[in-house]
Design an enzyme around this catalytic site. Structure first.
Site, mmCIF file in Angstrom:
data_model
loop_
_atom_site.group_PDB
_atom_site.id
_atom_site.type_symbol
_atom_site.label_atom_id
_atom_site.label_comp_id
_atom_site.label_asym_id
_atom_site.label_seq_id
_atom_site.Cartn_x
_atom_site.Cartn_y
_atom_site.Cartn_z
ATOM 1 N N GLN A 288 0.774 -1.272 -0.065
ATOM 2 C CA GLN A 288 -0.081 -0.044 -0.086
ATOM 3 C C GLN A 288 1.056 1.169 -0.051
ATOM 4 O OE1 GLN A 288 -3.781 -1.819 2.532
ATOM 5 N NE2 GLN A 288 -2.177 -0.712 3.743
ATOM 6 N N ASN A 289 2.151 1.058 0.026
ATOM 7 C CA ASN A 289 3.061 2.071 0.037
ATOM 8 C C ASN A 289 3.569 2.497 -0.983
ATOM 9 O OD1 ASN A 289 2.877 1.911 3.016
ATOM 10 N ND2 ASN A 289 4.724 0.288 3.035
ATOM 11 N N ASP B 192 6.487 4.570 -1.646
ATOM 12 C CA ASP B 192 7.719 4.443 -1.788
ATOM 13 C C ASP B 192 8.575 3.301 -2.604
ATOM 14 O OD1 ASP B 192 8.405 2.303 0.300
ATOM 15 O OD2 ASP B 192 7.321 3.837 1.547
ATOM 16 N N HIS C 107 -1.411 1.213 -4.704
ATOM 17 C CA HIS C 107 -1.652 2.789 -4.452
ATOM 18 C C HIS C 107 -0.690 3.735 -5.532
ATOM 19 C CE1 HIS C 107 -3.693 2.182 -0.552
ATOM 20 N NE2 HIS C 107 -4.542 1.965 -1.380
ATOM 21 N N THR D 88 0.172 -2.867 8.651
ATOM 22 C CA THR D 88 -1.272 -2.228 8.267
ATOM 23 C C THR D 88 -2.442 -3.134 9.114
ATOM 24 O OG1 THR D 88 -2.897 -1.669 6.729
ATOM 25 C CG2 THR D 88 -1.563 -3.557 6.426
ATOM 26 N N ALA E 35 7.960 -4.153 13.150
ATOM 27 C CA ALA E 35 8.002 -4.669 11.920
ATOM 28 C C ALA E 35 9.542 -5.367 11.318
ATOM 29 C CB ALA E 35 7.871 -3.994 10.530
#
Length: 226
Positions: free
Chosen positions: A87-88, A90, A105, A172, A215
């Site tokens: 979903q990042n 970067d 995204h 998430t 994480a």
């Protein structure tokens, strides 16, 4: 072994990239409507470009952390068997060495032309409205999915999740669309489902295993099993 890992903002937060939803998240500085909607871009493209140009600089200055590296090492042990859905926006997964990364995204390092729809790798700023390399129009925007727009490559993601044996959500909650539907899909397909997140804010009953923690600690330990 077929493994799909869905990653969210929590994995990049440990590389120094601020999250959208955390208490110190960047939405506090700007209204979502102003910087993350097509309407906001139409109203003030200079503001939106400045916002994402800064996000791009921050992301490029960040370094992949132990979680990113562990997922890249997992792929190296299972060539062709690991897909990272992120979903990042970067590029930390790619910079860590992962090659099968699906950006649901979009990506900060891409610009998309609103006239010809061509996507271009973009190293600089978009402020000043530079011309599209393909058609010449001064209509470039960040190639990121804004609120109200459809996510990218969903059919490809659904196909991978429906055939996986392990499905892991990292950084998430997995409780919002489309993540929540992917957890359900993986479970229905017979995959083992795992949540690795800093906190458990929502109902986690759909996961076979829930491990709370950073994480950089939980992902290497989980990945080492395979």
């Amino acid at each position: 072994m077929r493994i799909v890992v869905l990653t969210g903002a929590g994995i990049s937060a440990e590389s120094g990239i601020r999250t959208f939803r955390a208490a110190d998240g960047l939405w506090e500085d700007h209204r979502i409507e102003d910087v993350a909607t097509p309407e906001g871009f139409a109203a003030d493209p200079a503001l939106v470009h400045a916002f994402y140009d800064e996000r791009r600089r921050v992301a490029r200055a960040a370094e992949p952390n132990a979680a990113h590296l562990a997922l890249a090492a997992l792929e190296a042990r299972h060539p062709g068997g690991v897909v990272v859905v992120t979903q990042n926006i970067d590029a930390l997964h790619e910079r860590a060495g992962s090659s099968r990364v699906v950006h649901i995204h979009g990506e900060l390092d891409l610009a998309r032309c609103e006239v010809c729809d061509e996507r271009t790798r973009w190293a600089g700023d978009l402020a000043g409205e530079p011309s599209c390399p393909a058609c010449g129009a001064r209509a470039l925007r960040p190639d990121v999915v804004w609120f109200g727009e459809p996510v990218y490559r969903l059919d490809e993601i659904v196909d991978a999740v429906s055939r996986c044996e392990e499905f892991c959500v990292v950084g998430t909650s997995g409780a919002v669309t489309p993540a929540a539907s992917l957890v359900t899909l993986a479970a229905e397909a017979g995959a083992r489902t795992t949540l690795l997140n800093l906190d458990a804010h929502e109902d986690t009953s759909s996961f076979d295993e829930v491990v709370l923690g950073r994480a950089t600690e939980t992902v290497p330990a989980w990945a080492a099993r395979f």
